[in-house]
Write a protein that holds these residues in place. Structure first.
Motif, PDB file in Angstrom:
ATOM      1  N   TRP A   1     100.551 165.067  34.790  1.00 17.96           N
ATOM      2  CA  TRP A   1     100.083 164.189  33.725  1.00 17.96           C
ATOM      3  C   TRP A   1      99.007 163.256  34.266  1.00 17.96           C
ATOM      4  O   TRP A   1      99.183 162.628  35.325  1.00 17.96           O
ATOM      5  CB  TRP A   1     101.238 163.354  33.175  1.00 17.96           C
ATOM      6  CG  TRP A   1     102.208 164.120  32.330  1.00 17.96           C
ATOM      7  CD1 TRP A   1     102.291 165.464  32.170  1.00 17.96           C
ATOM      8  CD2 TRP A   1     103.256 163.559  31.533  1.00 17.96           C
ATOM      9  NE1 TRP A   1     103.310 165.796  31.327  1.00 17.96           N
ATOM     10  CE2 TRP A   1     103.933 164.643  30.914  1.00 17.96           C
ATOM     11  CE3 TRP A   1     103.707 162.259  31.288  1.00 17.96           C
ATOM     12  CZ2 TRP A   1     105.017 164.452  30.062  1.00 17.96           C
ATOM     13  CZ3 TRP A   1     104.790 162.064  30.441  1.00 17.96           C
ATOM     14  CH2 TRP A   1     105.432 163.154  29.827  1.00 17.96           C
ATOM     15  N   HIS A   2      97.905 163.142  33.536  1.00 19.22           N
ATOM     16  CA  HIS A   2      96.843 162.211  33.923  1.00 19.22           C
ATOM     17  C   HIS A   2      96.287 161.528  32.682  1.00 19.22           C
ATOM     18  O   HIS A   2      96.512 161.972  31.548  1.00 19.22           O
ATOM     19  CB  HIS A   2      95.734 162.930  34.705  1.00 19.22           C
ATOM     20  CG  HIS A   2      94.982 163.954  33.909  1.00 19.22           C
ATOM     21  ND1 HIS A   2      93.921 163.645  33.095  1.00 19.22           N
ATOM     22  CD2 HIS A   2      95.146 165.306  33.806  1.00 19.22           C
ATOM     23  CE1 HIS A   2      93.444 164.739  32.543  1.00 19.22           C
ATOM     24  NE2 HIS A   2      94.182 165.772  32.947  1.00 19.22           N
ATOM     25  N   GLY A   3      95.547 160.453  32.900  1.00 20.64           N
ATOM     26  CA  GLY A   3      95.087 159.642  31.776  1.00 20.64           C
ATOM     27  C   GLY A   3      93.718 159.993  31.245  1.00 20.64           C
ATOM     28  O   GLY A   3      93.329 159.516  30.176  1.00 20.64           O
ATOM     29  N   TRP A   4      92.942 160.803  31.967  1.00 17.33           N
ATOM     30  CA  TRP A   4      91.594 161.111  31.487  1.00 17.33           C
ATOM     31  C   TRP A   4      91.662 161.947  30.205  1.00 17.33           C
ATOM     32  O   TRP A   4      92.534 162.809  30.049  1.00 17.33           O
ATOM     33  CB  TRP A   4      90.828 161.874  32.561  1.00 17.33           C
ATOM     34  CG  TRP A   4      90.407 160.995  33.703  1.00 17.33           C
ATOM     35  CD1 TRP A   4      89.372 160.109  33.718  1.00 17.33           C
ATOM     36  CD2 TRP A   4      91.014 160.912  34.989  1.00 17.33           C
ATOM     37  NE1 TRP A   4      89.308 159.471  34.938  1.00 17.33           N
ATOM     38  CE2 TRP A   4      90.299 159.945  35.746  1.00 17.33           C
ATOM     39  CE3 TRP A   4      92.098 161.550  35.596  1.00 17.33           C
ATOM     40  CZ2 TRP A   4      90.619 159.611  37.052  1.00 17.33           C
ATOM     41  CZ3 TRP A   4      92.427 161.224  36.905  1.00 17.33           C
ATOM     42  CH2 TRP A   4      91.692 160.264  37.613  1.00 17.33           C
ATOM     43  N   SER A   5      90.726 161.695  29.304  1.00 24.10           N
ATOM     44  CA  SER A   5      90.780 162.391  28.015  1.00 24.10           C
ATOM     45  C   SER A   5      89.417 162.884  27.520  1.00 24.10           C
ATOM     46  O   SER A   5      89.357 163.846  26.755  1.00 24.10           O
ATOM     47  CB  SER A   5      91.396 161.476  26.938  1.00 24.10           C
ATOM     48  OG  SER A   5      90.654 160.272  26.820  1.00 24.10           O
ATOM     49  N   ALA A   6      88.329 162.225  27.915  1.00 28.86           N
ATOM     50  CA  ALA A   6      87.001 162.677  27.481  1.00 28.86           C
ATOM     51  C   ALA A   6      86.728 164.062  28.056  1.00 28.86           C
ATOM     52  O   ALA A   6      87.191 164.391  29.150  1.00 28.86           O
ATOM     53  CB  ALA A   6      85.931 161.694  27.944  1.00 28.86           C
ATOM     54  N   PRO A   7      85.986 164.893  27.330  1.00 28.95           N
ATOM     55  CA  PRO A   7      85.747 166.272  27.782  1.00 28.95           C
ATOM     56  C   PRO A   7      85.209 166.376  29.211  1.00 28.95           C
ATOM     57  O   PRO A   7      85.682 167.200  29.992  1.00 28.95           O
ATOM     58  CB  PRO A   7      84.739 166.805  26.760  1.00 28.95           C
ATOM     59  CG  PRO A   7      85.044 166.034  25.511  1.00 28.95           C
ATOM     60  CD  PRO A   7      85.417 164.660  25.985  1.00 28.95           C
ATOM     61  N   HIS A   8      84.241 165.515  29.583  1.00 26.59           N
ATOM     62  CA  HIS A   8      83.674 165.620  30.931  1.00 26.59           C
ATOM     63  C   HIS A   8      84.676 165.154  31.982  1.00 26.59           C
ATOM     64  O   HIS A   8      84.664 165.633  33.112  1.00 26.59           O
ATOM     65  CB  HIS A   8      82.373 164.812  31.028  1.00 26.59           C
ATOM     66  CG  HIS A   8      82.559 163.327  31.134  1.00 26.59           C
ATOM     67  ND1 HIS A   8      82.852 162.532  30.044  1.00 26.59           N
ATOM     68  CD2 HIS A   8      82.504 162.491  32.208  1.00 26.59           C
ATOM     69  CE1 HIS A   8      82.950 161.276  30.431  1.00 26.59           C
ATOM     70  NE2 HIS A   8      82.760 161.214  31.738  1.00 26.59           N
ATOM     71  N   GLU A   9      85.576 164.238  31.588  1.00 27.01           N
ATOM     72  CA  GLU A   9      86.613 163.788  32.513  1.00 27.01           C
ATOM     73  C   GLU A   9      87.641 164.888  32.751  1.00 27.01           C
ATOM     74  O   GLU A   9      88.053 165.145  33.888  1.00 27.01           O
ATOM     75  CB  GLU A   9      87.303 162.542  31.953  1.00 27.01           C
ATOM     76  CG  GLU A   9      86.410 161.329  31.819  1.00 27.01           C
ATOM     77  CD  GLU A   9      87.104 160.187  31.102  1.00 27.01           C
ATOM     78  OE1 GLU A   9      86.721 159.028  31.349  1.00 27.01           O
ATOM     79  OE2 GLU A   9      88.022 160.441  30.300  1.00 27.01           O
TER      80      GLU A   9
END
Length: 440
Positions: free
Chosen positions: A45-53
Protein backbone atom coordinates in the motif's frame (compact mmCIF):
# COMPACT_ATOMS: atom_id res chain seq x y z
CA UNK A 1 6.93 16.41 -4.66
CA UNK A 2 4.44 17.96 -2.27
CA UNK A 3 2.85 14.66 -1.35
CA UNK A 4 5.97 13.70 0.57
CA UNK A 5 5.75 16.78 2.77
CA UNK A 6 3.97 16.29 6.08
CA UNK A 7 1.47 19.11 6.35
CA UNK A 8 0.62 20.09 9.90
CA UNK A 9 -3.12 19.54 9.83
CA UNK A 10 -2.91 16.23 8.01
CA UNK A 11 -0.13 15.02 10.24
CA UNK A 12 -2.03 15.90 13.38
CA UNK A 13 -5.07 14.01 12.14
CA UNK A 14 -2.89 11.04 11.32
CA UNK A 15 -1.32 11.25 14.77
CA UNK A 16 -4.65 10.75 16.44
CA UNK A 17 -5.36 7.79 14.23
CA UNK A 18 -2.04 6.12 14.81
CA UNK A 19 -2.34 6.48 18.57
CA UNK A 20 -5.22 4.04 18.36
CA UNK A 21 -2.83 1.48 16.91
CA UNK A 22 -1.41 0.93 20.38
CA UNK A 23 -4.43 -1.24 21.16
CA UNK A 24 -4.81 -2.90 17.78
CA UNK A 25 -5.28 -6.58 17.19
CA UNK A 26 -2.73 -8.79 15.51
CA UNK A 27 -0.15 -9.74 18.13
CA UNK A 28 3.44 -8.67 18.37
CA UNK A 29 6.00 -8.13 15.63
CA UNK A 30 6.49 -11.28 13.59
CA UNK A 31 8.65 -12.53 10.76
CA UNK A 32 6.15 -15.26 9.99
CA UNK A 33 4.85 -16.55 6.70
CA UNK A 34 6.62 -18.32 3.86
CA UNK A 35 10.34 -18.00 3.21
CA UNK A 36 11.33 -15.19 0.86
CA UNK A 37 12.38 -17.67 -1.82
CA UNK A 38 8.96 -19.31 -2.06
CA UNK A 39 6.43 -18.35 -4.69
CA UNK A 40 4.02 -15.81 -3.24
CA UNK A 41 2.23 -12.49 -3.69
CA UNK A 42 2.79 -9.50 -1.44
CA UNK A 43 0.45 -6.54 -1.20
CA UNK A 44 1.99 -3.08 -0.99
CA UNK A 45 0.00 0.00 0.00
CA UNK A 46 1.29 3.46 -0.91
CA UNK A 47 -0.13 6.97 -0.94
CA UNK A 48 0.75 8.14 -4.45
CA UNK A 49 -2.26 8.49 -6.72
CA UNK A 50 -1.50 10.78 -9.69
CA UNK A 51 -0.83 8.82 -12.91
CA UNK A 52 2.83 9.89 -13.16
CA UNK A 53 3.36 9.04 -9.49
CA UNK A 54 1.83 5.60 -9.83
CA UNK A 55 3.93 4.92 -12.93
CA UNK A 56 7.05 6.05 -11.07
CA UNK A 57 6.37 3.50 -8.33
CA UNK A 58 5.75 0.78 -10.90
CA UNK A 59 8.99 1.60 -12.72
CA UNK A 60 10.97 1.52 -9.46
CA UNK A 61 9.44 -1.87 -8.59
CA UNK A 62 10.28 -3.37 -12.00
CA UNK A 63 13.84 -4.11 -10.92
CA UNK A 64 12.59 -5.99 -7.87
CA UNK A 65 10.39 -8.15 -10.07
CA UNK A 66 13.45 -9.15 -12.12
CA UNK A 67 15.53 -9.92 -9.04
CA UNK A 68 12.73 -11.84 -7.30
CA UNK A 69 10.62 -13.51 -10.01
CA UNK A 70 8.99 -15.72 -7.37
CA UNK A 71 7.43 -12.71 -5.62
CA UNK A 72 4.49 -11.03 -7.29
CA UNK A 73 3.92 -7.45 -6.09
CA UNK A 74 0.38 -6.14 -5.94
CA UNK A 75 0.49 -2.35 -5.66
CA UNK A 76 -2.46 -0.52 -4.12
CA UNK A 77 -2.34 3.25 -4.68
CA UNK A 78 -3.86 6.21 -2.82
CA UNK A 79 -3.79 4.68 0.67
CA UNK A 80 -3.98 6.98 3.69
CA UNK A 81 -2.66 6.53 7.21
CA UNK A 82 -6.26 6.09 8.36
CA UNK A 83 -6.82 3.13 6.05
CA UNK A 84 -3.49 1.62 7.04
CA UNK A 85 -4.28 1.99 10.74
CA UNK A 86 -7.75 0.50 10.35
CA UNK A 87 -6.31 -2.49 8.49
CA UNK A 88 -3.76 -3.13 11.24
CA UNK A 89 -6.40 -2.66 13.92
CA UNK A 90 -8.65 -5.15 12.14
CA UNK A 91 -5.88 -7.74 11.89
CA UNK A 92 -5.92 -7.69 8.10
CA UNK A 93 -3.02 -5.48 7.03
CA UNK A 94 -1.10 -5.56 3.74
CA UNK A 95 2.48 -6.81 3.72
CA UNK A 96 4.14 -3.42 3.16
CA UNK A 97 2.93 0.08 3.96
CA UNK A 98 4.31 3.46 2.94
CA UNK A 99 3.44 6.81 4.46
CA UNK A 100 4.22 10.47 3.87
CA UNK A 101 3.93 11.20 7.61
CA UNK A 102 7.37 10.88 9.19
CA UNK A 103 6.09 12.59 12.34
CA UNK A 104 4.16 9.46 13.30
CA UNK A 105 7.18 7.16 13.43
CA UNK A 106 7.38 7.49 17.21
CA UNK A 107 3.82 6.21 17.57
CA UNK A 108 4.27 3.37 15.13
CA UNK A 109 7.47 2.18 16.77
CA UNK A 110 6.22 2.48 20.34
CA UNK A 111 2.87 0.80 19.69
CA UNK A 112 4.29 -1.98 17.53
CA UNK A 113 1.85 -1.10 14.74
CA UNK A 114 4.89 -1.25 12.45
CA UNK A 115 7.32 -4.10 13.09
CA UNK A 116 10.78 -3.62 14.54
CA UNK A 117 13.08 -4.05 11.56
CA UNK A 118 16.28 -4.61 13.57
CA UNK A 119 16.24 -8.43 13.16
CA UNK A 120 15.81 -8.13 9.39
CA UNK A 121 18.57 -5.52 9.15
CA UNK A 122 20.96 -7.64 11.20
CA UNK A 123 20.25 -10.79 9.20
CA UNK A 124 20.74 -8.93 5.93
CA UNK A 125 23.91 -7.24 7.23
CA UNK A 126 22.49 -3.98 5.92
CA UNK A 127 24.81 -0.98 6.33
CA UNK A 128 22.71 1.83 7.81
CA UNK A 129 25.59 4.29 7.33
CA UNK A 130 24.50 4.61 3.71
CA UNK A 131 21.72 6.86 5.02
CA UNK A 132 22.52 10.38 6.29
CA UNK A 133 22.24 10.83 10.05
CA UNK A 134 19.08 12.94 9.96
CA UNK A 135 17.32 10.23 7.94
CA UNK A 136 18.28 7.55 10.43
CA UNK A 137 16.84 9.71 13.20
CA UNK A 138 13.38 10.15 11.69
CA UNK A 139 12.92 6.44 10.98
CA UNK A 140 13.38 5.18 14.55
CA UNK A 141 12.21 5.93 18.08
CA UNK A 142 14.10 5.18 21.30
CA UNK A 143 16.29 2.64 19.58
CA UNK A 144 13.45 0.88 17.78
CA UNK A 145 13.65 1.12 14.00
CA UNK A 146 10.23 0.37 12.57
CA UNK A 147 10.63 2.26 9.29
CA UNK A 148 13.05 2.70 6.42
CA UNK A 149 13.44 5.91 4.40
CA UNK A 150 12.00 6.02 0.89
CA UNK A 151 12.97 9.24 -0.89
CA UNK A 152 13.38 12.46 1.05
CA UNK A 153 12.61 16.15 1.13
CA UNK A 154 15.20 18.83 1.79
CA UNK A 155 14.51 22.53 2.17
CA UNK A 156 16.41 25.43 0.68
CA UNK A 157 16.12 29.07 -0.37
CA UNK A 158 14.71 29.86 -3.81
CA UNK A 159 15.52 33.29 -5.25
CA UNK A 160 14.29 35.12 -8.33
CA UNK A 161 17.42 36.09 -10.25
CA UNK A 162 15.79 39.05 -11.98
CA UNK A 163 14.37 40.48 -8.75
CA UNK A 164 17.68 39.98 -6.93
CA UNK A 165 19.29 42.53 -9.29
CA UNK A 166 22.75 41.08 -8.96
CA UNK A 167 22.59 40.44 -5.21
CA UNK A 168 24.01 37.17 -3.92
CA UNK A 169 21.77 34.83 -1.89
CA UNK A 170 22.03 35.62 1.84
CA UNK A 171 23.84 33.26 4.20
CA UNK A 172 22.83 34.74 7.55
CA UNK A 173 19.52 35.93 8.96
CA UNK A 174 20.74 39.52 9.17
CA UNK A 175 21.68 39.36 5.48
CA UNK A 176 18.28 37.84 4.67
CA UNK A 177 16.48 40.58 6.62
CA UNK A 178 18.41 43.40 4.98
CA UNK A 179 17.90 41.95 1.50
CA UNK A 180 14.21 41.26 2.14
CA UNK A 181 13.70 44.95 2.94
CA UNK A 182 15.76 46.09 -0.04
CA UNK A 183 13.85 43.94 -2.52
CA UNK A 184 10.35 44.60 -1.21
CA UNK A 185 8.12 46.74 -3.41
CA UNK A 186 5.06 48.48 -1.91
CA UNK A 187 2.18 50.62 -3.02
CA UNK A 188 1.76 54.06 -1.47
CA UNK A 189 -0.57 52.66 1.21
CA UNK A 190 1.97 50.04 2.28
CA UNK A 191 0.38 47.15 0.38
CA UNK A 192 3.06 44.62 -0.56
CA UNK A 193 3.40 44.24 -4.32
CA UNK A 194 6.58 42.17 -4.17
CA UNK A 195 7.74 40.63 -0.90
CA UNK A 196 11.48 40.39 -0.50
CA UNK A 197 10.88 37.53 1.92
CA UNK A 198 7.65 36.76 3.76
CA UNK A 199 8.55 35.59 7.31
CA UNK A 200 5.06 34.54 8.40
CA UNK A 201 4.53 30.88 9.31
CA UNK A 202 1.34 31.10 7.26
CA UNK A 203 3.33 31.45 4.04
CA UNK A 204 3.38 27.91 2.62
CA UNK A 205 6.62 26.19 3.65
CA UNK A 206 7.74 28.98 6.00
CA UNK A 207 6.40 26.95 8.90
CA UNK A 208 8.27 27.18 12.18
CA UNK A 209 9.29 23.54 11.72
CA UNK A 210 11.35 24.51 8.66
CA UNK A 211 12.83 27.86 9.71
CA UNK A 212 13.43 27.60 13.47
CA UNK A 213 16.13 24.90 13.00
CA UNK A 214 18.28 27.50 11.23
CA UNK A 215 18.57 29.22 14.62
CA UNK A 216 19.82 25.99 16.19
CA UNK A 217 16.72 25.10 18.21
CA UNK A 218 16.57 21.89 20.24
CA UNK A 219 12.92 20.87 20.23
CA UNK A 220 13.04 18.44 23.14
CA UNK A 221 15.28 17.99 26.16
CA UNK A 222 17.32 14.86 26.67
CA UNK A 223 14.51 13.33 28.71
CA UNK A 224 11.93 14.09 26.03
CA UNK A 225 10.29 17.23 27.43
CA UNK A 226 9.42 20.47 25.64
CA UNK A 227 12.30 22.94 25.43
CA UNK A 228 10.71 26.20 24.23
CA UNK A 229 11.31 28.34 27.31
CA UNK A 230 14.78 27.08 28.18
CA UNK A 231 16.32 27.22 24.70
CA UNK A 232 17.26 30.81 23.73
CA UNK A 233 17.29 29.79 20.06
CA UNK A 234 13.47 29.75 20.06
CA UNK A 235 13.39 33.29 21.38
CA UNK A 236 15.91 34.35 18.73
CA UNK A 237 13.78 32.83 15.99
CA UNK A 238 10.60 34.44 17.28
CA UNK A 239 12.17 37.89 17.60
CA UNK A 240 13.53 37.68 14.06
CA UNK A 241 10.12 36.60 12.77
CA UNK A 242 8.27 39.41 14.56
CA UNK A 243 10.74 42.16 13.70
CA UNK A 244 10.33 41.57 9.97
CA UNK A 245 6.57 41.19 10.25
CA UNK A 246 6.40 44.46 12.16
CA UNK A 247 8.49 46.13 9.45
CA UNK A 248 5.96 45.04 6.85
CA UNK A 249 3.03 45.79 9.15
CA UNK A 250 0.88 42.90 10.32
CA UNK A 251 -2.12 44.19 8.38
CA UNK A 252 -0.08 44.28 5.18
CA UNK A 253 1.21 40.78 5.87
CA UNK A 254 -2.33 39.45 6.30
CA UNK A 255 -3.42 41.19 3.10
CA UNK A 256 -0.51 39.62 1.20
CA UNK A 257 -1.27 36.16 2.63
CA UNK A 258 -4.93 36.47 1.60
CA UNK A 259 -3.87 37.26 -1.95
CA UNK A 260 -1.90 34.05 -2.34
CA UNK A 261 -3.15 31.18 -4.44
CA UNK A 262 -2.78 27.49 -3.68
CA UNK A 263 0.76 26.38 -2.92
CA UNK A 264 0.90 23.76 -5.66
CA UNK A 265 -0.51 25.87 -8.47
CA UNK A 266 0.99 28.37 -10.88
CA UNK A 267 -0.50 31.16 -8.75
CA UNK A 268 2.25 30.57 -6.19
CA UNK A 269 3.74 34.06 -5.52
CA UNK A 270 7.32 32.94 -6.14
CA UNK A 271 6.41 31.49 -9.51
CA UNK A 272 4.48 34.67 -10.32
CA UNK A 273 7.35 36.98 -9.40
CA UNK A 274 5.60 38.37 -6.32
CA UNK A 275 8.17 37.01 -3.86
CA UNK A 276 11.88 37.55 -4.43
CA UNK A 277 12.98 34.81 -2.04
CA UNK A 278 11.17 31.86 -0.49
CA UNK A 279 11.96 28.72 1.44
CA UNK A 280 10.62 25.60 -0.25
CA UNK A 281 11.32 21.93 -0.84
CA UNK A 282 13.20 20.37 -3.71
CA UNK A 283 9.95 19.44 -5.47
CA UNK A 284 9.40 23.11 -6.37
CA UNK A 285 11.98 22.67 -9.13
CA UNK A 286 9.62 20.19 -10.80
CA UNK A 287 6.65 22.54 -10.46
CA UNK A 288 8.61 25.46 -11.88
CA UNK A 289 9.56 23.34 -14.89
CA UNK A 290 5.90 22.66 -15.56
CA UNK A 291 4.20 25.88 -14.42
CA UNK A 292 6.77 28.66 -14.87
CA UNK A 293 9.38 27.37 -17.33
CA UNK A 294 10.53 30.90 -18.14
CA UNK A 295 11.34 31.78 -14.52
CA UNK A 296 15.00 32.67 -14.02
CA UNK A 297 15.82 31.46 -10.52
CA UNK A 298 18.50 30.00 -8.33
CA UNK A 299 18.64 27.97 -5.13
CA UNK A 300 20.85 28.07 -2.04
CA UNK A 301 20.81 26.74 1.51
CA UNK A 302 18.54 28.54 3.97
CA UNK A 303 20.33 31.31 5.88
CA UNK A 304 21.29 30.63 9.49
CA UNK A 305 21.45 32.75 12.62
CA UNK A 306 24.49 35.01 12.52
CA UNK A 307 26.07 33.24 15.50
CA UNK A 308 25.80 29.92 13.63
CA UNK A 309 27.44 31.04 10.36
CA UNK A 310 29.69 27.96 10.37
CA UNK A 311 26.60 25.71 10.10
CA UNK A 312 25.48 27.27 6.81
CA UNK A 313 24.72 24.60 4.25
CA UNK A 314 22.39 22.49 6.36
CA UNK A 315 18.62 22.64 6.50
CA UNK A 316 15.46 20.81 7.47
CA UNK A 317 15.05 17.33 6.00
CA UNK A 318 12.24 14.80 6.13
CA UNK A 319 10.74 12.21 3.81
CA UNK A 320 8.54 9.26 2.99
CA UNK A 321 8.83 6.13 5.15
CA UNK A 322 8.07 2.48 4.45
CA UNK A 323 7.71 -0.53 6.74
CA UNK A 324 6.09 -3.85 7.54
CA UNK A 325 2.88 -3.68 9.57
CA UNK A 326 2.13 -5.97 12.46
CA UNK A 327 0.35 -9.08 11.24
CA UNK A 328 1.81 -9.05 7.71
CA UNK A 329 1.36 -12.54 6.24
CA UNK A 330 4.48 -12.45 4.04
CA UNK A 331 6.90 -10.60 6.30
CA UNK A 332 10.11 -12.16 4.95
CA UNK A 333 9.26 -11.36 1.36
CA UNK A 334 8.03 -7.94 2.47
CA UNK A 335 11.45 -7.23 3.95
CA UNK A 336 13.16 -8.17 0.68
CA UNK A 337 10.91 -5.65 -1.05
CA UNK A 338 11.52 -2.92 1.53
CA UNK A 339 15.27 -3.49 1.46
CA UNK A 340 15.37 -3.34 -2.33
CA UNK A 341 13.25 -0.23 -2.71
CA UNK A 342 15.13 1.73 -0.04
CA UNK A 343 18.71 0.75 -0.89
CA UNK A 344 18.91 -0.11 -4.59
CA UNK A 345 20.49 2.88 -6.32
CA UNK A 346 18.75 2.23 -9.62
CA UNK A 347 15.31 2.06 -8.04
CA UNK A 348 15.88 5.19 -5.98
CA UNK A 349 17.20 7.18 -8.94
CA UNK A 350 14.29 6.09 -11.12
CA UNK A 351 11.86 7.18 -8.42
CA UNK A 352 13.66 10.45 -7.70
CA UNK A 353 13.83 11.45 -11.36
CA UNK A 354 10.12 10.85 -11.85
CA UNK A 355 8.93 12.64 -8.71
CA UNK A 356 11.57 15.33 -8.33
CA UNK A 357 12.47 14.15 -4.83
CA UNK A 358 15.82 13.58 -3.14
CA UNK A 359 17.07 9.98 -3.22
CA UNK A 360 17.61 8.84 0.35
CA UNK A 361 20.99 7.04 0.26
CA UNK A 362 24.44 8.56 -0.10
CA UNK A 363 25.33 6.40 -3.16
CA UNK A 364 22.14 7.43 -4.96
CA UNK A 365 22.84 11.11 -4.23
CA UNK A 366 25.97 10.93 -6.40
CA UNK A 367 24.53 8.81 -9.19
CA UNK A 368 25.34 10.18 -12.67
CA UNK A 369 21.90 8.98 -13.77
CA UNK A 370 20.08 11.61 -11.72
CA UNK A 371 18.32 13.69 -14.38
CA UNK A 372 17.30 16.80 -12.46
CA UNK A 373 17.68 20.55 -13.13
CA UNK A 374 20.89 22.34 -12.02
CA UNK A 375 19.02 24.08 -9.18
CA UNK A 376 18.36 20.67 -7.64
CA UNK A 377 22.02 20.29 -6.64
CA UNK A 378 21.43 22.53 -3.62
CA UNK A 379 18.98 20.03 -2.14
CA UNK A 380 21.28 17.07 -2.66
CA UNK A 381 23.99 18.97 -0.80
CA UNK A 382 21.63 20.04 1.99
CA UNK A 383 20.38 16.50 2.43
CA UNK A 384 23.83 15.05 3.04
CA UNK A 385 25.16 18.03 5.01
CA UNK A 386 25.97 17.03 8.63
CA UNK A 387 24.36 20.26 9.86
CA UNK A 388 20.97 19.27 8.46
CA UNK A 389 18.34 18.32 11.04
CA UNK A 390 14.86 16.94 11.43
CA UNK A 391 12.26 17.04 14.20
CA UNK A 392 12.51 14.23 16.76
CA UNK A 393 9.72 11.62 16.94
CA UNK A 394 7.47 11.35 20.01
CA UNK A 395 4.66 9.04 21.17
CA UNK A 396 2.08 11.57 19.98
CA UNK A 397 3.63 12.48 16.67
CA UNK A 398 4.17 16.14 15.86
CA UNK A 399 1.80 17.48 18.53
CA UNK A 400 4.57 19.70 19.92
CA UNK A 401 5.21 21.13 16.45
CA UNK A 402 1.52 21.80 15.87
CA UNK A 403 1.22 23.59 19.23
CA UNK A 404 4.25 25.77 18.56
CA UNK A 405 3.07 26.61 15.04
CA UNK A 406 -0.36 27.55 16.40
CA UNK A 407 1.23 29.75 19.09
CA UNK A 408 3.32 31.60 16.49
CA UNK A 409 0.42 32.00 14.07
CA UNK A 410 -2.40 32.90 16.43
CA UNK A 411 -0.64 34.69 19.26
CA UNK A 412 2.89 35.77 18.46
CA UNK A 413 2.62 37.20 14.95
CA UNK A 414 -0.57 39.20 15.69
CA UNK A 415 1.20 40.79 18.68
CA UNK A 416 -0.93 39.26 21.44
CA UNK A 417 2.02 38.13 23.61
CA UNK A 418 3.26 40.54 26.29
CA UNK A 419 5.31 38.04 28.29
CA UNK A 420 7.24 35.78 25.92
CA UNK A 421 9.12 33.77 28.58
CA UNK A 422 5.85 33.14 30.41
CA UNK A 423 4.04 32.19 27.21
CA UNK A 424 6.77 29.71 26.24
CA UNK A 425 6.77 28.19 29.74
CA UNK A 426 3.00 27.74 29.47
CA UNK A 427 3.46 26.09 26.09
CA UNK A 428 6.07 23.76 27.57
CA UNK A 429 3.57 22.64 30.21
CA UNK A 430 0.86 21.96 27.65
CA UNK A 431 3.19 19.92 25.47
CA UNK A 432 4.53 17.94 28.42
CA UNK A 433 1.00 17.15 29.65
CA UNK A 434 0.08 15.92 26.18
CA UNK A 435 3.23 13.78 25.98
CA UNK A 436 2.49 12.26 29.38
CA UNK A 437 -1.00 11.25 28.26
CA UNK A 438 0.54 9.60 25.19
CA UNK A 439 2.98 7.60 27.28
CA UNK A 440 6.02 9.79 26.73
Amino acid sequence: MPTTTPRLAAALAAAGLVLAAGCTAGGGPSGGGPEAGEKQTIEVWHGWSAPHEVKAFQDAVAGFNKAHPNITVKLVKGQTDERITNAIRGGNPPDVVSSFTTDSVGQWCQSGAWQNLAPYIAESKLDMDQFPQAVRKYTEYKGVRCAMPLLADAYGLYYNTRLMKGEQPPKTMSELTALAKKLTVRDADGTIKVAGFMPSVQYYEHQAQHLAPQFGVTWLTGDGKANFAADPAFTAYLKWNKSLIDWYGYGNVKKFLRSMGQEFESSNPFEKGKAAMAVDGEWRTKFIQEEAPGLDYGTAPIPVADARASSYGGGFVTGTVIGIPRGAEHARAAWEFVRYLTTDTGALVTFANALGNVPSTIPALSSPKLALPPQFRTFLDVFKNPNSTTTPPTPNGNDYIVRFQKFVQDEWEPGKVDDLPGALAKLDGEVDDSLKLAGG
